[in-house]
Design a protein around this motif. Structure first.
Motif, PDB file in Angstrom:
ATOM      1  N   GLY A  33       0.907  -1.497  -0.175  1.00  0.00           N
ATOM      2  CA  GLY A  33       0.294  -0.033  -0.157  1.00  0.00           C
ATOM      3  C   GLY A  33       1.091   0.788   0.265  1.00  0.00           C
ATOM      4  N   ILE A  34       1.810   1.066   0.891  1.00  0.00           N
ATOM      5  CA  ILE A  34       2.995   2.689   0.815  1.00  0.00           C
ATOM      6  C   ILE A  34       3.490   2.197  -0.026  1.00  0.00           C
ATOM      7  CG2 ILE A  34       4.504   3.703   2.553  1.00  0.00           C
ATOM      8  CD1 ILE A  34       2.615   3.288   4.445  1.00  0.00           C
ATOM      9  N   LEU A  35       4.698   1.179  -0.521  1.00  0.00           N
ATOM     10  CA  LEU A  35       5.598   1.362  -1.007  1.00  0.00           C
ATOM     11  C   LEU A  35       5.576   1.122  -2.617  1.00  0.00           C
ATOM     12  CD1 LEU A  35       8.970   0.919   0.817  1.00  0.00           C
ATOM     13  CD2 LEU A  35       7.952   2.597   0.056  1.00  0.00           C
ATOM     14  N   LYS A  36       4.116   0.242  -2.929  1.00  0.00           N
ATOM     15  CA  LYS A  36       4.312  -0.106  -4.622  1.00  0.00           C
ATOM     16  C   LYS A  36       5.091  -2.180  -4.389  1.00  0.00           C
ATOM     17  CE  LYS A  36       0.883   2.177  -5.083  1.00  0.00           C
ATOM     18  NZ  LYS A  36       0.328   2.083  -3.440  1.00  0.00           N
ATOM     19  N   PHE A  37       5.175  -2.133  -3.925  1.00  0.00           N
ATOM     20  CA  PHE A  37       6.738  -3.510  -3.673  1.00  0.00           C
ATOM     21  C   PHE A  37       6.269  -4.561  -3.142  1.00  0.00           C
ATOM     22  CE2 PHE A  37       9.330  -2.829  -0.685  1.00  0.00           C
ATOM     23  CZ  PHE A  37      10.033  -3.828  -0.796  1.00  0.00           C
ATOM     24  N   ILE A  38       5.983  -5.667  -3.055  1.00  0.00           N
ATOM     25  CA  ILE A  38       6.186  -6.716  -2.189  1.00  0.00           C
ATOM     26  C   ILE A  38       7.327  -7.412  -2.007  1.00  0.00           C
ATOM     27  CG2 ILE A  38       5.260  -9.346  -2.636  1.00  0.00           C
ATOM     28  CD1 ILE A  38       3.283  -7.706  -3.755  1.00  0.00           C
ATOM     29  N   ASN A  39       7.083  -7.290  -1.243  1.00  0.00           N
ATOM     30  CA  ASN A  39       8.424  -7.488   0.460  1.00  0.00           C
ATOM     31  C   ASN A  39       8.236  -8.937   0.690  1.00  0.00           C
ATOM     32  OD1 ASN A  39      10.465  -7.749   2.137  1.00  0.00           O
ATOM     33  ND2 ASN A  39       8.910  -6.954   4.163  1.00  0.00           N
ATOM     34  N   PHE A  40       9.564  -9.719  -0.403  1.00  0.00           N
ATOM     35  CA  PHE A  40       9.689 -11.258  -0.829  1.00  0.00           C
ATOM     36  C   PHE A  40       9.922 -11.683   0.635  1.00  0.00           C
ATOM     37  CE2 PHE A  40       8.213 -11.353  -4.536  1.00  0.00           C
ATOM     38  CZ  PHE A  40       6.935 -11.711  -4.889  1.00  0.00           C
ATOM     39  N   ALA A  41      10.816 -11.237   1.575  1.00  0.00           N
ATOM     40  CA  ALA A  41      11.686 -11.506   2.500  1.00  0.00           C
ATOM     41  C   ALA A  41      10.387 -11.467   3.956  1.00  0.00           C
ATOM     42  CB  ALA A  41      12.275 -10.329   3.068  1.00  0.00           C
ATOM     43  N   HIS A  42       9.370 -11.507   3.679  1.00  0.00           N
ATOM     44  CA  HIS A  42       8.233 -11.192   4.455  1.00  0.00           C
ATOM     45  C   HIS A  42       7.903 -12.153   5.160  1.00  0.00           C
ATOM     46  CE1 HIS A  42       4.995  -9.307   6.997  1.00  0.00           C
ATOM     47  NE2 HIS A  42       4.299 -10.066   6.615  1.00  0.00           N
ATOM     48  N   GLY A  43       8.230 -13.457   4.933  1.00  0.00           N
ATOM     49  CA  GLY A  43       7.965 -15.069   5.423  1.00  0.00           C
ATOM     50  C   GLY A  43       8.941 -15.544   6.223  1.00  0.00           C
ATOM     51  N   GLU A  44      10.556 -14.916   5.409  1.00  0.00           N
ATOM     52  CA  GLU A  44      11.402 -14.911   6.503  1.00  0.00           C
ATOM     53  C   GLU A  44      11.878 -14.360   7.778  1.00  0.00           C
ATOM     54  OE1 GLU A  44      11.513 -14.913   3.436  1.00  0.00           O
ATOM     55  OE2 GLU A  44      12.357 -17.315   3.583  1.00  0.00           O
ATOM     56  N   ILE A  45      11.035 -13.128   7.979  1.00  0.00           N
ATOM     57  CA  ILE A  45      11.058 -12.863   9.339  1.00  0.00           C
ATOM     58  C   ILE A  45      10.429 -13.469   9.994  1.00  0.00           C
ATOM     59  CG2 ILE A  45       9.417 -10.860  10.338  1.00  0.00           C
ATOM     60  CD1 ILE A  45      10.506  -7.908   7.580  1.00  0.00           C
ATOM     61  N   LEU A  46       9.202 -14.254   9.292  1.00  0.00           N
ATOM     62  CA  LEU A  46       7.953 -14.818  10.479  1.00  0.00           C
ATOM     63  C   LEU A  46       9.298 -15.742  10.946  1.00  0.00           C
ATOM     64  CD1 LEU A  46       4.432 -16.290   9.144  1.00  0.00           C
ATOM     65  CD2 LEU A  46       6.914 -17.640   9.619  1.00  0.00           C
ATOM     66  N   MET A  47       9.682 -16.523   9.188  1.00  0.00           N
ATOM     67  CA  MET A  47      10.820 -17.672  10.500  1.00  0.00           C
ATOM     68  C   MET A  47      11.522 -17.133  11.929  1.00  0.00           C
ATOM     69  SD  MET A  47      14.197 -18.245   9.813  1.00  0.00           S
ATOM     70  CE  MET A  47      14.405 -17.388   8.322  1.00  0.00           C
ATOM     71  N   VAL A  48      12.372 -15.691  11.602  1.00  0.00           N
ATOM     72  CA  VAL A  48      13.285 -15.680  12.255  1.00  0.00           C
ATOM     73  C   VAL A  48      12.262 -14.707  14.208  1.00  0.00           C
ATOM     74  CG1 VAL A  48      14.631 -13.595  13.016  1.00  0.00           C
ATOM     75  CG2 VAL A  48      14.888 -14.338  10.949  1.00  0.00           C
ATOM     76  N   GLY A  49      10.617 -14.704  13.757  1.00  0.00           N
ATOM     77  CA  GLY A  49       9.952 -14.542  14.393  1.00  0.00           C
ATOM     78  C   GLY A  49      10.107 -15.462  15.411  1.00  0.00           C
ATOM     79  N   ALA A  50       9.176 -16.881  15.002  1.00  0.00           N
ATOM     80  CA  ALA A  50       9.519 -17.641  15.359  1.00  0.00           C
ATOM     81  C   ALA A  50      10.392 -18.401  16.036  1.00  0.00           C
ATOM     82  CB  ALA A  50       8.899 -18.928  14.388  1.00  0.00           C
ATOM     83  N   TYR A  51      11.500 -18.727  15.543  1.00  0.00           N
ATOM     84  CA  TYR A  51      12.754 -18.740  16.118  1.00  0.00           C
ATOM     85  C   TYR A  51      13.024 -17.854  17.749  1.00  0.00           C
ATOM     86  CZ  TYR A  51      14.936 -22.043  13.228  1.00  0.00           C
ATOM     87  OH  TYR A  51      15.773 -23.038  12.781  1.00  0.00           O
TER      88      TYR A  51
END
Lengths: 306, 258
Positions: A33-51
């Motif tokens: 919505g703000i930058l008009k781009f897909i943050n494809f690292a989002h899933g990996e942030i999820l992974m780090v959050g889980a760890y």
């Protein structure tokens, strides 16, 4: 298809799955919505959050027995994971995306894919590729309510995702900062001219999206363990959910996520799609949406500006 | 005294020099005009003064403070506001919300509010501030005669009203200096007349106005001081009658007589 209770069972399973998709999809959609781009690292942030959540929980609980105190400890671990993921999200934006803001639209996308590889490989290097168990903070024996089995884990997912989604919606609609985010997504230059610090808004957007991803990561990990590539499929599915709902639209991400969860569950249970082909449902829906209503369910068709 | 002035302001895009060595100033509490043929560099000059673009060289001074390269949101808080040639409202938001946003961030205090330990007092403060922002926004809508349409989506307003709403939103940031980029573009004569009186009323509030305009009737009517740009260079400045007689200006607009 069987009895009413069976329908409710699938509905419940679909909603919990969908709640998780929605939490992740929000991060994609807010950034888009703000930058008009897909943050494809989002899933990996999820992974780090889980760890982080897992380590924090294991460290804090010691050999505590099940009980209210353990739940408190679990939520503290969750908050720690949210904060660290939020900081990570903001740092990624500053290092990998911000310098590319004026570059072609493809550049930050490629940078995001690079960041995603770096994070998952770094996780494998540091923590190993073996999947680790994230223990339930409670005895996860299912309750039986009128023939519908509901586990404490499902209750946890429903409660946490509902609270976070309602909270986010209120934050964006009602607060000054939420208004700044909406204004920034509509027109960055003009937002700046209104005295809005656009860089701060962008940082905050990444922080919120990453915090939600961390929560989703923990909720997923309770059932499916923690491993370095856990974010890939969850991220892709949630991306589909965001596109189905209308990318850039907050409510759309919530609707898309829940819809996707329901369709996957009912697809397997009712249409008899083999469990192994479950993932094709999401991507099949993506193809259909892109063909029929490319702007998504709640998205607005955007005319090319001259 | 000059509220705003530039010193040898230059903005080049690669080999194209859009604004070249321009010394330009705006007197406090005046209505000034910036004119010139299409592509003369007028909007580029606006962009470089409002922080939307960064000059290649030269400097910009506002209230005797060097604001060259200061980001747009800070310049806005210092007291410069602007509108755009192609109206840029928050189209999906209501008329009222558009103006409230102009007001909200004026204070420049930390945007991440509610960090106060006492959540209740910070909530109360937020509420009373919200009320203040709301009241002030309604006043501005009233000033522009747009209050009745406050709940409409901005995109549904008639064209002339959209232009005025954009000015209302800019005014809500409480600027000392207001830039209007072709405010009369696309307006019919009645709307233009109305606009002229609105601009005068704004000046009477003590706000300095600088406008880019192609409607010469409007420019010659309300501007006390006019600067003319051509091919990125300042070719003339003075009061309307001086400008109308200036051979360089006539040449820029009509071409050279052979």
């Amino acid at each position: 298809m069987g009895s009413i209770s069976e329908v409710f069972q699938h509905l419940l399973n679909g909603l919990t799955l969908g709640g998780i998709y929605a939490l992740i999809a929000l991060g994609y959609t807010m950034v888009y919505g703000i930058l008009k781009f897909i943050n494809f690292a989002h899933g990996e942030i999820l992974m780090v959050g889980a760890y982080v959540g897992m380590f924090a929980f294991d460290f804090l609980r010691g050999d505590m027995p099940y009980g209210p105190l353990m739940l408190v400890v679990f939520f503290i671990a969750m908050i720690i994971a949210m904060i660290i993921s939020a900081v990570l999200g903001m740092a990624i934006e500053k290092i990998a995306y911000k310098p590319l803001r004026k570059a072609t639209r493809l550049a930050p996308l490629l940078s995001a894919i690079g960041v995603s590889f770096i994070l998952s490989n770094l996780a494998a290097y540091i923590w190993g590729t073996k999947s680790r168990k994230f223990d339930y903070p409670f005895d996860n024996t299912a309750y039986n309510i009128g023939g519908v089995a509901i586990t404490p884990h499902q209750i946890l997912i429903l409660v946490v995702s509902m609270i976070l989604m309602i909270g986010l919606k209120l934050y964006i609609d009602k607060t000054r900062m939420g208004k700044a985010m909406r204004a920034t997504s509509l027109d960055q230059d003009v937002a700046a001219l209104m005295g809005i610090d656009v860089n701060k808004v962008i940082s905050l957007t990444f922080a919120i999206g990453s915090g939600l991803a961390a929560t989703a990561g923990i909720l997923v990990a309770l059932d499916f363990k923690v491993y370095p590539t856990m974010g890939a499929m969850a991220g892709l599915k949630a991306f589909v959910a965001a596109v189905v709902g209308g990318i850039g639209n907050i409510t759309g991400a919530m609707v898309g996520g829940i819809l996707l969860g329901l369709l996957e569950t009912f697809g397997v249970a009712v249409l008899g799609i083999p469990q192994g082909l479950k993932d094709t449902i999401a991507f099949g829906i993506l193809i259909i949406i892109l063909l029929v209503k490319p702007e998504g369910l709640l998205g607005k068709a955007e005319r090319e500006k001259v | 005294m000059s509220l705003l002035y530039t010193k040898q302001l230059t903005r080049a895009y690669g080999g194209v020099i859009a604004v070249s060595d321009v010394d330009f100033s705006v007197e406090k509490n005046s209505i000034s005009g910036l004119i010139g043929p299409n592509g003369a560099g007028k909007t580029t000059l606006f962009n470089n003064v409002t922080g939307m673009d960064i000059p290649t060289s030269g400097s910009v001074h506002f209230n005797d403070k060097d604001i060259t390269g200061v980001p747009a949101f800070k310049i806005s808080r210092l007291g410069i506001a602007r509108t755009f040639q192609n109206i840029r409202l928050f189209k999906e938001m209501s008329v009222l919300e558009n103006v409230m946003i102009g007001r909200h961030f004026k204070s420049g205090r930390s945007m991440i509010s509610g960090r106060t330990v006492n959540a209740l007092t910070s909530y109360m403060k937020m509420k009373s501030e919200e009320k203040d922002v709301y009241d002030k926004a309604r006043e501005w809508l009233d000033f522009f005669g747009l209050d009745e349409a406050r709940n409409e989506a901005a995109k549904n307003l008639p064209y002339g009203n959209q232009r005025e709403l954009e000015i209302a939103r800019a005014m809500a940031t409480e600027p000392e200096l207001l830039f209007l980029d072709e405010p009369a573009a696309g307006m019919n004569p009645q709307e233009t007349d109305h606009l002229m009186s609105t601009i005068r009323r704004i000046r009477d509030l003590g706000v300095t106005v600088l406008l880019i305009e192609h409607d010469m009737k409007l420019v010659m009517n309300i501007c006390e001081h006019i600067t003319v740009l051509n091919y990125g260079k300042k070719i003339a400045e003075g009061n309307p009658s001086e400008i109308q007689k200036n051979p360089l200006v006539i040449e820029a607009y009509l071409g050279k007589e052979d």
